[in-house]
Write a protein that holds these residues in place. Structure first.
Motif, PDB file in Angstrom:
ATOM      1  N   VAL A  14      37.834  62.852  49.277  1.00 51.20           N
ATOM      2  CA  VAL A  14      38.013  64.282  48.845  1.00 51.20           C
ATOM      3  C   VAL A  14      39.076  64.082  47.991  1.00 51.20           C
ATOM      4  O   VAL A  14      39.137  64.657  46.645  1.00 51.20           O
ATOM      5  N   ALA A  15      40.340  63.390  48.151  1.00 52.04           N
ATOM      6  CA  ALA A  15      41.493  63.392  47.322  1.00 52.04           C
ATOM      7  C   ALA A  15      40.992  62.465  46.231  1.00 52.04           C
ATOM      8  O   ALA A  15      41.749  62.663  45.197  1.00 52.04           O
ATOM      9  N   LEU A  16      40.237  61.421  46.282  1.00 47.29           N
ATOM     10  CA  LEU A  16      39.892  60.523  45.213  1.00 47.29           C
ATOM     11  C   LEU A  16      39.000  61.182  44.249  1.00 47.29           C
ATOM     12  O   LEU A  16      39.295  61.398  43.211  1.00 47.29           O
ATOM     13  N   GLY A  17      38.251  62.187  44.840  1.00 53.17           N
ATOM     14  CA  GLY A  17      37.456  63.070  44.003  1.00 53.17           C
ATOM     15  C   GLY A  17      38.268  63.888  43.053  1.00 53.17           C
ATOM     16  O   GLY A  17      38.072  64.083  41.918  1.00 53.17           O
ATOM     17  N   ALA A  20      40.077  61.944  40.386  1.00 46.78           N
ATOM     18  CA  ALA A  20      39.019  61.588  39.577  1.00 46.78           C
ATOM     19  C   ALA A  20      38.917  62.758  38.466  1.00 46.78           C
ATOM     20  O   ALA A  20      38.852  62.609  37.048  1.00 46.78           O
ATOM     21  N   LEU A  21      38.815  63.831  39.042  1.00 45.22           N
ATOM     22  CA  LEU A  21      38.757  65.135  38.032  1.00 45.22           C
ATOM     23  C   LEU A  21      40.153  65.379  37.194  1.00 45.22           C
ATOM     24  O   LEU A  21      39.781  65.602  36.008  1.00 45.22           O
ATOM     25  N   LEU A  22      41.170  64.823  37.755  1.00 42.62           N
ATOM     26  CA  LEU A  22      42.389  65.153  36.886  1.00 42.62           C
ATOM     27  C   LEU A  22      42.329  63.887  35.896  1.00 42.62           C
ATOM     28  O   LEU A  22      42.806  64.027  34.699  1.00 42.62           O
ATOM     29  N   VAL A  23      42.126  62.872  36.329  1.00 40.37           N
ATOM     30  CA  VAL A  23      42.054  61.625  35.387  1.00 40.37           C
ATOM     31  C   VAL A  23      40.855  61.639  34.344  1.00 40.37           C
ATOM     32  O   VAL A  23      40.846  61.271  33.075  1.00 40.37           O
ATOM     33  N   GLY A  24      40.036  62.782  34.569  1.00 42.07           N
ATOM     34  CA  GLY A  24      39.171  62.957  33.661  1.00 42.07           C
ATOM     35  C   GLY A  24      39.355  63.304  32.161  1.00 42.07           C
ATOM     36  O   GLY A  24      38.683  63.417  31.206  1.00 42.07           O
ATOM     37  N   ARG A  25      40.352  63.905  32.161  1.00 38.13           N
ATOM     38  CA  ARG A  25      41.015  64.584  30.820  1.00 38.13           C
ATOM     39  C   ARG A  25      41.582  63.014  29.897  1.00 38.13           C
ATOM     40  O   ARG A  25      41.774  63.358  28.703  1.00 38.13           O
ATOM     41  N   ALA A  26      41.722  61.933  30.630  1.00 42.71           N
ATOM     42  CA  ALA A  26      42.246  60.964  29.943  1.00 42.71           C
ATOM     43  C   ALA A  26      41.031  60.100  29.056  1.00 42.71           C
ATOM     44  O   ALA A  26      39.574  60.652  29.221  1.00 42.71           O
ATOM     45  N   ASP A  27      41.465  59.104  28.419  1.00 39.98           N
ATOM     46  CA  ASP A  27      40.391  58.273  27.776  1.00 39.98           C
ATOM     47  C   ASP A  27      39.432  57.819  28.459  1.00 39.98           C
ATOM     48  O   ASP A  27      39.663  57.481  29.651  1.00 39.98           O
ATOM     49  N   ARG A  28      38.061  57.801  28.164  1.00 36.78           N
ATOM     50  CA  ARG A  28      37.019  57.186  28.823  1.00 36.78           C
ATOM     51  C   ARG A  28      37.176  55.691  29.603  1.00 36.78           C
ATOM     52  O   ARG A  28      37.028  55.677  30.666  1.00 36.78           O
ATOM     53  N   ILE A  34      40.843  53.444  35.911  1.00 35.49           N
ATOM     54  CA  ILE A  34      41.652  53.853  37.044  1.00 35.49           C
ATOM     55  C   ILE A  34      40.889  54.208  38.233  1.00 35.49           C
ATOM     56  O   ILE A  34      41.403  53.853  39.320  1.00 35.49           O
ATOM     57  N   VAL A  35      39.759  54.732  38.112  1.00 32.08           N
ATOM     58  CA  VAL A  35      38.756  55.128  39.291  1.00 32.08           C
ATOM     59  C   VAL A  35      38.622  53.784  40.095  1.00 32.08           C
ATOM     60  O   VAL A  35      38.299  53.703  41.181  1.00 32.08           O
ATOM     61  N   ALA A  36      38.162  52.915  39.168  1.00 35.18           N
ATOM     62  CA  ALA A  36      37.985  51.422  39.875  1.00 35.18           C
ATOM     63  C   ALA A  36      38.730  51.059  40.523  1.00 35.18           C
ATOM     64  O   ALA A  36      38.768  50.621  41.938  1.00 35.18           O
ATOM     65  N   VAL A  37      40.018  50.901  40.055  1.00 35.05           N
ATOM     66  CA  VAL A  37      41.267  50.428  40.768  1.00 35.05           C
ATOM     67  C   VAL A  37      41.455  51.296  42.151  1.00 35.05           C
ATOM     68  O   VAL A  37      41.623  50.674  43.200  1.00 35.05           O
ATOM     69  N   CYS A  38      41.272  52.621  42.033  1.00 32.54           N
ATOM     70  CA  CYS A  38      41.445  53.539  43.141  1.00 32.54           C
ATOM     71  C   CYS A  38      40.377  53.308  44.325  1.00 32.54           C
ATOM     72  O   CYS A  38      40.577  53.142  45.474  1.00 32.54           O
ATOM     73  N   LEU A  39      39.223  52.985  43.840  1.00 34.51           N
ATOM     74  CA  LEU A  39      38.042  52.797  44.720  1.00 34.51           C
ATOM     75  C   LEU A  39      38.224  51.294  45.578  1.00 34.51           C
ATOM     76  O   LEU A  39      38.201  51.254  46.639  1.00 34.51           O
ATOM     77  N   LEU A  40      38.899  50.368  44.582  1.00 33.78           N
ATOM     78  CA  LEU A  40      39.064  49.180  45.282  1.00 33.78           C
ATOM     79  C   LEU A  40      40.240  49.306  46.223  1.00 33.78           C
ATOM     80  O   LEU A  40      40.144  48.695  47.424  1.00 33.78           O
ATOM     81  N   ALA A  41      41.248  50.006  45.764  1.00 33.30           N
ATOM     82  CA  ALA A  41      42.209  50.144  46.785  1.00 33.30           C
ATOM     83  C   ALA A  41      41.731  50.970  48.247  1.00 33.30           C
ATOM     84  O   ALA A  41      42.406  50.763  49.233  1.00 33.30           O
ATOM     85  N   LEU A  42      40.945  51.851  48.023  1.00 32.70           N
ATOM     86  CA  LEU A  42      40.556  52.497  49.265  1.00 32.70           C
ATOM     87  C   LEU A  42      39.517  51.908  50.176  1.00 32.70           C
ATOM     88  O   LEU A  42      39.337  52.478  51.284  1.00 32.70           O
ATOM     89  N   MET A  43      38.881  50.903  49.706  1.00 35.89           N
ATOM     90  CA  MET A  43      37.961  49.960  50.317  1.00 35.89           C
ATOM     91  C   MET A  43      38.578  49.678  51.803  1.00 35.89           C
ATOM     92  O   MET A  43      37.707  49.788  52.658  1.00 35.89           O
ATOM     93  N   PRO A  44      39.476  49.112  51.877  1.00 36.25           N
ATOM     94  CA  PRO A  44      40.335  48.851  53.205  1.00 36.25           C
ATOM     95  C   PRO A  44      40.522  49.847  54.313  1.00 36.25           C
ATOM     96  O   PRO A  44      39.922  49.844  55.367  1.00 36.25           O
ATOM     97  N   LEU A  45      40.808  51.040  53.696  1.00 34.99           N
ATOM     98  CA  LEU A  45      41.077  52.346  54.666  1.00 34.99           C
ATOM     99  C   LEU A  45      39.623  52.816  54.874  1.00 34.99           C
ATOM    100  O   LEU A  45      39.632  53.113  56.164  1.00 34.99           O
ATOM    101  N   GLN A  46      38.672  52.792  54.126  1.00 36.29           N
ATOM    102  CA  GLN A  46      37.171  53.088  54.395  1.00 36.29           C
ATOM    103  C   GLN A  46      36.740  52.000  55.488  1.00 36.29           C
ATOM    104  O   GLN A  46      36.116  52.610  56.495  1.00 36.29           O
ATOM    105  N   PHE A  47      36.794  50.710  55.459  1.00 40.01           N
ATOM    106  CA  PHE A  47      36.423  49.938  56.556  1.00 40.01           C
ATOM    107  C   PHE A  47      37.080  49.927  57.595  1.00 40.01           C
ATOM    108  O   PHE A  47      36.620  49.854  58.707  1.00 40.01           O
TER     109      PHE A  47
END
Length: 183
Positions: A14-17, A20-28, A34-47
């Protein structure tokens, strides 16, 4: 009826979502990097969350849905026969209090054969039969019957004193489902 529960990985997701909404105002392009890096960083936590649940509470929660303590019930029959040499071993049709057949019935023969082979007790296979209440008089005294606690048929025979409960089998959550009866 289903149960929903918030897992440890839900809050970071939920925090990532929200991030992502805040980052949505940045360049596409920058946004998706940024989203890809955050998702990769959270993969170990999810696992880690999945792994720690899978090897702890999940076993208890899923045991009933995955067949209950069939192993405990069948090994109790094998052990009891080794101590008391029951003339026969019977399997009652597992059913609910309402009379609906349980899904475990279709695999009981295979489970029984597997555990007999595991314990080197294939001799018990020749003394095994399905239990039919209408043929109770043909069941030799001392025979064992595996049933479930909510079975209305065997429950009525226990109330009449024609079968007696010998032991119940504990599930992982300490509830009871299987019961070993004796004629």
């Amino acid at each position: 009826m289903t149960q929903a529960r918030i897992t440890r990985s839900s809050v970071p997701l939920v925090a990532l979502g929200a991030g992502a909404l805040l980052v949505g105002r940045a360049d596409r392009v920058k946004q998706w990097k940024i989203v890809a890096v955050c998702l990769l960083a959270l993969m170990p936590l999810q696992f880690w969350s999945f792994w720690s649940d899978y090897f702890s509470d999940y076993r208890v929660r899923s045991a009933v849905w995955l067949g209950g303590n069939i192993r405990g019930a069948l090994e109790e029959l094998i052990d009891r026969d080794a101590r008391e040499h029951a003339p026969r071993v019977y399997f009652s049709l597992l059913q609910t209090a309402g009379g609906q057949a349980d899904g475990r019935n279709q695999y009981m023969d295979e489970y029984w054969t597997f555990y007999l082979i595991k314990h080197g007790r294939q001799d018990l296979l020749a003394r095994t039969a399905p239990f039919h209440a209408e043929n109770l008089q043909a069941v030799p005294p001392g025979s064992l019957v595996l049933a479930n606690l909510d079975d209305p048929v065997t429950g009525a025979l226990v109330k009449k004193g024609e079968l007696k409960p010998v032991t119940t089998i504990s599930e992982l959550d300490q509830s009871k489902f299987f019961v070993v009866l004796q004629r």
